[in-house]
Design a protein around this motif. Sequence first.
Motif, PDB file in Angstrom:
ATOM      1  N   VAL A 194      76.702  49.936  39.197  1.00 52.64           N
ATOM      2  CA  VAL A 194      76.031  49.073  39.880  1.00 52.64           C
ATOM      3  C   VAL A 194      75.537  47.957  38.934  1.00 52.64           C
ATOM      4  CG1 VAL A 194      74.009  48.320  41.372  1.00 52.64           C
ATOM      5  CG2 VAL A 194      75.148  50.695  41.455  1.00 52.64           C
ATOM      6  N   GLY A 204      73.402  44.480  38.190  1.00 52.94           N
ATOM      7  CA  GLY A 204      72.358  43.431  38.486  1.00 52.94           C
ATOM      8  C   GLY A 204      72.909  42.181  37.644  1.00 52.94           C
ATOM      9  N   GLY A 205      71.816  42.065  36.537  1.00 52.23           N
ATOM     10  CA  GLY A 205      71.865  40.970  35.480  1.00 52.23           C
ATOM     11  C   GLY A 205      72.799  41.134  34.513  1.00 52.23           C
ATOM     12  N   GLY A 206      73.544  42.351  34.465  1.00 54.84           N
ATOM     13  CA  GLY A 206      74.454  42.599  33.528  1.00 54.84           C
ATOM     14  C   GLY A 206      73.818  42.790  32.185  1.00 54.84           C
ATOM     15  N   HIS A 207      72.657  42.944  31.796  1.00 54.03           N
ATOM     16  CA  HIS A 207      72.010  42.837  30.383  1.00 54.03           C
ATOM     17  C   HIS A 207      71.902  44.320  29.901  1.00 54.03           C
ATOM     18  CE1 HIS A 207      69.571  39.080  29.124  1.00 54.03           C
ATOM     19  NE2 HIS A 207      70.803  38.724  29.833  1.00 54.03           N
ATOM     20  N   ASN A 208      72.086  45.244  30.552  1.00 59.38           N
ATOM     21  CA  ASN A 208      71.821  46.404  29.911  1.00 59.38           C
ATOM     22  C   ASN A 208      72.443  46.849  28.570  1.00 59.38           C
ATOM     23  OD1 ASN A 208      72.691  49.640  29.724  1.00 59.38           O
ATOM     24  ND2 ASN A 208      70.590  49.520  30.853  1.00 59.38           N
ATOM     25  N   LEU A 245      76.126  42.866  42.169  1.00 59.61           N
ATOM     26  CA  LEU A 245      75.249  42.160  43.185  1.00 59.61           C
ATOM     27  C   LEU A 245      74.858  40.501  42.518  1.00 59.61           C
ATOM     28  CD1 LEU A 245      72.742  45.048  42.822  1.00 59.61           C
ATOM     29  CD2 LEU A 245      74.165  44.606  44.901  1.00 59.61           C
ATOM     30  N   GLY A 301      59.842  39.742  31.759  1.00 59.81           N
ATOM     31  CA  GLY A 301      60.027  40.364  30.441  1.00 59.81           C
ATOM     32  C   GLY A 301      59.831  39.070  29.438  1.00 59.81           C
ATOM     33  N   PHE A 302      60.689  39.017  28.265  1.00 55.03           N
ATOM     34  CA  PHE A 302      60.673  37.936  27.282  1.00 55.03           C
ATOM     35  C   PHE A 302      61.645  36.987  27.407  1.00 55.03           C
ATOM     36  CE2 PHE A 302      58.440  41.866  26.013  1.00 55.03           C
ATOM     37  CZ  PHE A 302      57.109  41.392  25.768  1.00 55.03           C
ATOM     38  N   GLY A 305      68.244  40.684  34.108  1.00 53.89           N
ATOM     39  CA  GLY A 305      68.178  40.996  35.612  1.00 53.89           C
ATOM     40  C   GLY A 305      66.819  41.525  36.197  1.00 53.89           C
ATOM     41  N   GLY A 334      67.613  45.782  36.919  1.00 53.38           N
ATOM     42  CA  GLY A 334      67.590  46.671  35.928  1.00 53.38           C
ATOM     43  C   GLY A 334      66.212  46.662  35.140  1.00 53.38           C
ATOM     44  N   ILE A 338      58.714  45.547  30.799  1.00 56.47           N
ATOM     45  CA  ILE A 338      57.613  45.055  29.784  1.00 56.47           C
ATOM     46  C   ILE A 338      57.661  43.563  29.343  1.00 56.47           C
ATOM     47  CG2 ILE A 338      56.745  45.639  27.481  1.00 56.47           C
ATOM     48  CD1 ILE A 338      58.002  48.648  27.714  1.00 56.47           C
ATOM     49  N   VAL A 372      69.168  48.838  45.065  1.00 52.41           N
ATOM     50  CA  VAL A 372      68.035  48.202  45.512  1.00 52.41           C
ATOM     51  C   VAL A 372      68.667  46.836  45.923  1.00 52.41           C
ATOM     52  CG1 VAL A 372      65.830  47.166  45.195  1.00 52.41           C
ATOM     53  CG2 VAL A 372      66.507  49.334  44.336  1.00 52.41           C
ATOM     54  N   TYR A 420      62.345  53.765  25.847  1.00 56.60           N
ATOM     55  CA  TYR A 420      62.149  52.860  26.942  1.00 56.60           C
ATOM     56  C   TYR A 420      63.711  52.992  27.491  1.00 56.60           C
ATOM     57  CZ  TYR A 420      61.582  48.725  29.792  1.00 56.60           C
ATOM     58  OH  TYR A 420      61.655  47.779  30.695  1.00 56.60           O
ATOM     59  N   ASN A 454      65.312  51.198  29.681  1.00 51.33           N
ATOM     60  CA  ASN A 454      66.060  50.050  29.570  1.00 51.33           C
ATOM     61  C   ASN A 454      66.834  49.768  28.409  1.00 51.33           C
ATOM     62  OD1 ASN A 454      65.722  49.612  32.558  1.00 51.33           O
ATOM     63  ND2 ASN A 454      64.277  47.974  32.186  1.00 51.33           N
ATOM     64  N   ILE A 492      75.867  56.460  36.833  1.00 50.48           N
ATOM     65  CA  ILE A 492      76.235  55.364  35.630  1.00 50.48           C
ATOM     66  C   ILE A 492      74.876  54.464  35.340  1.00 50.48           C
ATOM     67  CG2 ILE A 492      77.533  53.276  34.715  1.00 50.48           C
ATOM     68  CD1 ILE A 492      78.950  56.260  35.225  1.00 50.48           C
TER      69      ILE A 492
HETATM   70  C1  LIG Z   1      68.104  40.009  25.389  1.00 45.77           C
HETATM   71  C2  LIG Z   1      67.603  41.121  26.398  1.00 45.77           C
HETATM   72  C3  LIG Z   1      66.098  40.768  26.382  1.00 45.77           C
HETATM   73  C4  LIG Z   1      65.546  42.150  27.088  1.00 45.77           C
HETATM   74  N1  LIG Z   1      64.119  42.006  27.317  1.00 45.77           N
HETATM   75  C5  LIG Z   1      63.641  42.786  27.831  1.00 45.77           C
HETATM   76  C6  LIG Z   1      61.991  42.579  28.162  1.00 45.77           C
HETATM   77  O1  LIG Z   1      61.490  41.618  27.638  1.00 45.77           O
HETATM   78  N2  LIG Z   1      61.376  43.729  28.909  1.00 45.77           N
HETATM   79  C7  LIG Z   1      61.973  44.625  29.290  1.00 45.77           C
HETATM   80  O2  LIG Z   1      61.427  45.389  29.990  1.00 45.77           O
HETATM   81  N3  LIG Z   1      63.373  44.735  29.204  1.00 45.77           N
HETATM   82  C8  LIG Z   1      63.898  43.890  28.625  1.00 45.77           C
HETATM   83  N4  LIG Z   1      65.533  44.038  28.395  1.00 45.77           N
HETATM   84  C9  LIG Z   1      66.094  45.194  28.782  1.00 45.77           C
HETATM   85  C10 LIG Z   1      66.443  45.277  30.304  1.00 45.77           C
HETATM   86  O3  LIG Z   1      65.264  45.534  31.030  1.00 45.77           O
HETATM   87  C11 LIG Z   1      67.594  45.952  30.702  1.00 45.77           C
HETATM   88  O4  LIG Z   1      68.573  45.760  29.749  1.00 45.77           O
HETATM   89  C12 LIG Z   1      67.890  46.277  32.020  1.00 45.77           C
HETATM   90  O5  LIG Z   1      68.679  47.362  32.035  1.00 45.77           O
HETATM   91  C13 LIG Z   1      68.560  44.766  32.418  1.00 45.77           C
HETATM   92  O6  LIG Z   1      68.814  44.924  33.775  1.00 45.77           O
HETATM   93  P1  LIG Z   1      70.015  43.885  34.399  1.00 45.77           P
HETATM   94  O7  LIG Z   1      69.982  44.032  35.846  1.00 45.77           O
HETATM   95  O8  LIG Z   1      70.168  42.730  33.754  1.00 45.77           O
HETATM   96  O9  LIG Z   1      71.285  45.029  34.081  1.00 45.77           O
HETATM   97  P2  LIG Z   1      72.611  45.678  34.470  1.00 45.77           P
HETATM   98  O10 LIG Z   1      73.299  46.096  33.409  1.00 45.77           O
HETATM   99  O11 LIG Z   1      73.178  44.753  35.441  1.00 45.77           O
HETATM  100  O12 LIG Z   1      71.943  47.112  35.082  1.00 45.77           O
HETATM  101  C14 LIG Z   1      71.335  47.985  34.155  1.00 45.77           C
HETATM  102  C15 LIG Z   1      71.154  49.315  34.977  1.00 45.77           C
HETATM  103  O13 LIG Z   1      70.190  49.181  36.026  1.00 45.77           O
HETATM  104  C16 LIG Z   1      71.009  49.385  37.330  1.00 45.77           C
HETATM  105  N5  LIG Z   1      70.660  48.324  38.268  1.00 45.77           N
HETATM  106  C17 LIG Z   1      70.701  47.042  38.146  1.00 45.77           C
HETATM  107  N6  LIG Z   1      70.168  46.460  39.278  1.00 45.77           N
HETATM  108  C18 LIG Z   1      70.160  47.454  40.090  1.00 45.77           C
HETATM  109  C19 LIG Z   1      69.942  47.443  41.672  1.00 45.77           C
HETATM  110  N7  LIG Z   1      69.477  46.112  42.216  1.00 45.77           N
HETATM  111  N8  LIG Z   1      69.642  48.553  42.215  1.00 45.77           N
HETATM  112  C20 LIG Z   1      70.048  49.554  41.560  1.00 45.77           C
HETATM  113  N9  LIG Z   1      70.534  49.782  40.376  1.00 45.77           N
HETATM  114  C21 LIG Z   1      70.424  48.659  39.530  1.00 45.77           C
HETATM  115  C22 LIG Z   1      72.526  49.224  36.714  1.00 45.77           C
HETATM  116  O14 LIG Z   1      73.187  50.209  37.588  1.00 45.77           O
HETATM  117  C23 LIG Z   1      72.293  49.836  35.393  1.00 45.77           C
HETATM  118  O15 LIG Z   1      72.324  51.263  35.381  1.00 45.77           O
HETATM  119  C24 LIG Z   1      66.162  42.987  27.609  1.00 45.77           C
HETATM  120  C25 LIG Z   1      67.599  43.149  27.578  1.00 45.77           C
HETATM  121  C26 LIG Z   1      68.375  42.226  26.827  1.00 45.77           C
HETATM  122  C27 LIG Z   1      69.836  42.159  26.623  1.00 45.77           C
END
Ligand SMILES: Cc1cc2nc3c(=O)[nH]c(=O)nc-3n(C[C@H](O)[C@H](O)[C@H](O)COP(=O)(O)OP(=O)(O)OC[C@H]3O[C@@H](n4cnc5c(N)ncnc54)[C@H](O)[C@@H]3O)c2cc1C
Length: 471
Positions: free
Chosen positions: A79, A81-85, A100, A140-141, A146, A149, A156, A207, A422, A424, A461
């Motif tokens: 799945v 979301g923002g692809g930031h993981n 998404l 976050g910061f 996304g 995630g 935080i 979600v 943490y 994430n 995953i």
């Molecule tokens: C540059 C950077 C800065 C960051 N700063 C912060 C910060 O300030 N505070 C903080 O708390 N974290 C921070 N993070 C960590 C961030 O919270 C995680 O990387 C988080 O997983 C990102 O979510 P995403 O939706 O972008 O990622 P994705 O890679 O898309 O998803 C991450 C995980 O969440 C799942 N997921 C995403 N969306 C959904 C959904 N809608 N329903 C079910 N599952 C979903 C995915 O399957 C995957 O397992 C940061 C990360 C980066 C790269």
Amino acid sequence: MDMTTDLTTHTSPNAASRVEIPGFRGELIEPGDAGYDAARAVYNGAIDRYPRLVARCVDAADVMAAVRAARAADLTIAVRGGGHNAGGLGVWDDALVVDLTPMRSVHVDPAERLVRVDGGAVWGDVDHATHPFGLAVPSGFISSTGVGGLTLGGGIGYLSRQFGLTIDSLLAVDVVLSDGTLVTADADRRPDLFWAVRGGGGNFGVVTSFTFGAHPVRTVAAGPMFFDAARGAEVLRAWDELLDSASESLNGWFGFLSVPAVDDFPADLRGRTVAAIMWCHNGPLAEARQLLAPLRDLDPLLDGVGEVPWPALQSIFDPLFPAGLQWYWRTDFVDELTDEAIAVHLEHGTELPSPQSTMHLYPVSGAAGRVPAGATAYAHRQAKYAQVIVGVDPDPAKLASVASWARDYHDALHPHSVGGGYVNMMMDDEGLDRVRASYRDNFARLVEVKRRYDPDNTFHINQNIPPDAIS
Ligand SMILES: Cc1cc2nc3c(=O)[nH]c(=O)nc-3n(C[C@H](O)[C@H](O)[C@H](O)COP(=O)(O)OP(=O)(O)OC[C@H]3O[C@@H](n4cnc5c(N)ncnc54)[C@H](O)[C@@H]3O)c2cc1C
């Protein structure tokens, strides 16, 4: 890059066996399609995975159809979301990616201070929609992360001390479960699921919509303070002490970092490794100046705290960390900054291996720390700080060296942490013991909820909570 060579040298995406998704409205992208390389790329450029199909969902009905189709074809589901993981868990080899990214709309009800956010939005979308009403959702910061995630793992950020983690402002979710049905979870409806998604990651379903309570935040007093890195011990102690007693409207993360080589900073500081604090006070600048007096008295190299509109603060780091850099992450939770831990920080934090590599300590105190550990799945409420060490460089050839710095720094510090990390900010290969330690006493209850909602571990995953983790 030659796509044919790419596909034949990697795992097993098979363009011949096309996956059908009946009734799907969004775009379907497979190996060989023009947009395939862009569709499989995530924020961390070190991730290079080849999914079977990227299903760009436009609404919850598409998500339901995609989950059903993946189950019928016996495909792994990732799945996005923002692809930031950190570990790139939004994409996986040979998987059907429930993508998404087209689902980014945000609806604000200013009278009720409610914000409803689609599952693929990023925080910049939310800030853009809430700011005209003088409201914000704790995030976050950085604005490109996304909502999905970040929220599901806890969340935080700058507002954690005043308003709690992101999950502490979450009021309801719409979730597509492993059988392709959609349910709503909140304090009254499916409270077990609502408890689990507040920290338990994507383990329980997709979600499609988050409903948050928003808070009054408009212009904040924010910005960096830089000190000579050699004074890191003194600054760390003063920062820790100040946050112990300061108003919860004041927050600030500590970091060892290289001053970005951009015009915003004095020429003599650019590129210099410093002990930095990035402050944010949700209140007037004059008040911030008073609150920060103990740190200002330490005579910083730069005091850049000024009035900043909330969305501008959130996006300050976006240009410094564009998508596609090579990242390697290590994280821990920390209760106490002991003399021994500070000595390790000084040894490794002042020897950054590249301009973007850094160590940050994020406060999880104030309102975030007061929530009982069992109230949501996020378990480490007692830990004062989430600590992250990231080796970052644009050049793939430098990944090994920045990763080795992060690993050595983490290995030396880990004995001074409280166990777990943490979720994430964990990589994809840290293992079940780390996940268990991250959820502490909440782990057994998470396994129970997992058995109830995803007994086949369709959603694995992620920082996985296997349904059979406890016999
Ligand atoms: C540059 C950077 C800065 C960051 N700063 C912060 C910060 O300030 N505070 C903080 O708390 N974290 C921070 N993070 C960590 C961030 O919270 C995680 O990387 C988080 O997983 C990102 O979510 P995403 O939706 O972008 O990622 P994705 O890679 O898309 O998803 C991450 C995980 O969440 C799942 N997921 C995403 N969306 C959904 C959904 N809608 N329903 C079910 N599952 C979903 C995915 O399957 C995957 O397992 C940061 C990360 C980066 C790269």
